[in-house]
Every structure is written in C-alpha cells, then in structure tokens.
Design a protein around this motif. Sequence first.
Motif, PDB file in Angstrom:
ATOM      1  N   HIS A  38      66.284 130.021  87.500  1.00  0.00           N
ATOM      2  CA  HIS A  38      66.353 129.910  88.953  1.00  0.00           C
ATOM      3  C   HIS A  38      66.374 128.429  89.309  1.00  0.00           C
ATOM      4  CE1 HIS A  38      64.360 130.294  93.126  1.00  0.00           C
ATOM      5  NE2 HIS A  38      65.590 130.721  93.227  1.00  0.00           N
ATOM      6  N   ILE A  39      67.580 127.879  89.489  1.00  0.00           N
ATOM      7  CA  ILE A  39      67.727 126.434  89.687  1.00  0.00           C
ATOM      8  C   ILE A  39      67.774 126.116  91.182  1.00  0.00           C
ATOM      9  CG2 ILE A  39      69.071 124.382  89.073  1.00  0.00           C
ATOM     10  CD1 ILE A  39      70.163 125.907  86.694  1.00  0.00           C
ATOM     11  N   THR A  40      66.605 126.115  91.795  1.00  0.00           N
ATOM     12  CA  THR A  40      66.466 125.796  93.212  1.00  0.00           C
ATOM     13  C   THR A  40      65.170 125.023  93.408  1.00  0.00           C
ATOM     14  OG1 THR A  40      67.591 127.851  93.831  1.00  0.00           O
ATOM     15  CG2 THR A  40      66.336 126.726  95.549  1.00  0.00           C
ATOM     16  N   GLU A  41      65.215 123.953  94.184  1.00  0.00           N
ATOM     17  CA  GLU A  41      64.019 123.148  94.405  1.00  0.00           C
ATOM     18  C   GLU A  41      63.038 123.869  95.321  1.00  0.00           C
ATOM     19  OE1 GLU A  41      62.946 118.492  95.364  1.00  0.00           O
ATOM     20  OE2 GLU A  41      64.620 119.407  96.441  1.00  0.00           O
ATOM     21  N   CYS A  42      61.761 123.707  95.038  1.00  0.00           N
ATOM     22  CA  CYS A  42      60.726 124.296  95.877  1.00  0.00           C
ATOM     23  C   CYS A  42      60.882 123.799  97.310  1.00  0.00           C
ATOM     24  CB  CYS A  42      59.347 123.915  95.335  1.00  0.00           C
ATOM     25  SG  CYS A  42      57.987 124.400  96.415  1.00  0.00           S
ATOM     26  N   PRO A  43      60.827 124.693  98.314  1.00  0.00           N
ATOM     27  CA  PRO A  43      61.003 124.281  99.708  1.00  0.00           C
ATOM     28  C   PRO A  43      59.906 123.358 100.222  1.00  0.00           C
ATOM     29  CG  PRO A  43      60.276 126.560  99.579  1.00  0.00           C
ATOM     30  CD  PRO A  43      60.629 126.147  98.184  1.00  0.00           C
ATOM     31  N   HIS A  44      58.780 123.300  99.513  1.00  0.00           N
ATOM     32  CA  HIS A  44      57.672 122.445  99.949  1.00  0.00           C
ATOM     33  C   HIS A  44      57.622 121.118  99.186  1.00  0.00           C
ATOM     34  CE1 HIS A  44      56.390 125.754 102.332  1.00  0.00           C
ATOM     35  NE2 HIS A  44      55.911 126.467 101.344  1.00  0.00           N
ATOM     36  N   ALA A  45      58.578 120.903  98.274  1.00  0.00           N
ATOM     37  CA  ALA A  45      58.563 119.682  97.468  1.00  0.00           C
ATOM     38  C   ALA A  45      58.662 118.450  98.365  1.00  0.00           C
ATOM     39  CB  ALA A  45      59.712 119.697  96.458  1.00  0.00           C
TER      40      ALA A  45
END
Length: 319
Positions: free
Chosen positions: A238-245
């Motif tokens: 799952h290659i998606t950055e954390c929305p809270h990063a």
Amino acid sequence: MECNRCDGEAIMHAAYSGAHLCADHFRESLEKRVRRRVRRDDLVPHDATPDDPQTWVIGLSGGKDSVVLTRILHDTFVDDPRIELVGLTIHEGIEGYRDKSLEACVELTDDLEIRHEVVSYEEEFGIRMDDVVEDDPENMAACAYCGVFRRDVLSRYAETLEADLLLTGHNLDDEAQTAMMNVLEGDVAQMAKHFDASLGPLTEREETDEFVPRAKPLRDVPEKEVALYAHVEDLPAHITECPHASEAYRGEIQQLLYNLEENHPGTRHSILSGYEELASIVAREYGGEDGAELRECAECGSTTTREICRKCSLLESLA
C-alpha cells in the motif's frame, strides 16, 4: 539501454554505481544487498539450531518497505528451520489509510504462510490517531505522538512473542536522513543510542536485557529501488503516505539529500557509512555505566529513564 550483465533491457539506472540492470539482475542485486546486511550485522547467531530456532518479528505496516523486507526474508529463510518469521501489524486508527494497508499485510502473510499478529492503539490505549490529531493537547506533530505509541507496542509485543530480533523496513533514505539530523543537531549521545539500538552488528552492541534487539536489513537500499522491487515483484504494498504525516524538519533534510544525491550520486551511501563508523566510536564512549539509569515506569512498568514513561504521560494528557 541494455543491462550491464546481459543483453536484456534495463529497467533501472543506479547513478551511484553506474549500473544499468534488467528486471532479473535488479532483483538479484537488491536481494544480495539485503542478505549481505543480514550477514554483516550478525543477525543469525552461530548457536541457532532447528531445536532452538530464532523468532524474528517484522514490523509489517503494509507499506513498500516492510512488504519487500518480509518477502526477501521469507525467501531467504523459508527452508531454514533455525529462523521463524512473524509479521506484526499495528492499526493506529487512521480512517481509510491503515485499513487498506492491513489488507496488504493479510494478503502477503497468507501468500507466504507467515504467522501474522494485528494489534491496535484502540485496543491497547483506548485511542485512535484520528482523534489524537484533532485534540492535540501537547501541540505537536501527529508523528510525535504516533512514534511514541508505535515504539511501545512494537517493544511490548516483541517481548510477548518471545522475539529474538525485531526487524523494521527502514531504507537507505530513512537512515541517511536520521544520520544527518543527529549530526546537524549535534546529538552525539543519540548517535551512540542509534548504534546500540539498531545500527551496529549484534556482536558489537552494548548488551542489554531490557529490550529486544532491532535490525534494519534494508538500510543499504535506496527508497526508489525498494518501490521498484515491489512493483517488479507485484507485491501487495500500500504505497500511500499517511494523511497525518507532518515531520517538517525531516522533510527539509529529505529534500536536501535529494538535491545532493542528484548532483553527487552516492552521497547517501557515504553519509551513512561515515555515520556508522562515527556512531560505533561514540557508542563505546557513551556506553556502560555512564548512560542514563533505566527504571520501571510507575504507571505501566515499562522500561524508561523517567519516573513516568513518555507513553503514559501522553496518554494522561489525552484523557
């Protein structure tokens, strides 16, 4: 462009080495580097036997790094009865993000027939990161909260699972960034801790009974190559950055290293190589009895240098 090792079509160019590699030779190259790191860090003890196998717990988030690490370690040790792998996934409570990556973890571990354990912040602490970010009583980045909680869960469950080793998917970019941050902040003591916690070969680290040793077998591999390997092997990452990063300082260091690497290929490798040597020296200087005194947290009993550990103090502020 042709592969340097055969007549096949190259799918990647490693500017730091000048190599052009086809899919097969790229895969071979990356796997070789990971296995070499396993050997160099003395991760498989000489006295390991099928009758007394080593339990290696992998922090499996479902992102490209941990998925690639799990796949390569599985392929390396699948026929070696001295090593047993366990995937440990932490659900932080981030709607629409961790649910999808958890699906990737389940698919991978089912396919590889690896034991898989899932724990959550909600079950462990009664919180969800979405709510933590909204409340933010300490007025700090989401990653600061999450990092404390994640380290606590990884450490406790590694002990619960009777792990001999806790492995994470940190790649070359991750470690070079951390090295630069510690150097620029002048944090020599942290360099020593970094070496003893996860960088140094197991046989060279200061011995401790308080924590399960950690290792990072991907740390010689650039992030883009990890992503390419996941694509070539069609892994369920799952290659998606954390929305809270929101680690602003690390982001600046990341961009700095991108620019340096583009103009001076091999910069990341050089930084980490020199940093590891420096960290080994300061680890000897800061090790032993001069280090901070460890004690049990008065609230939860975990090992800490404070009366109340950071995790418990954050949970109190969130109550």
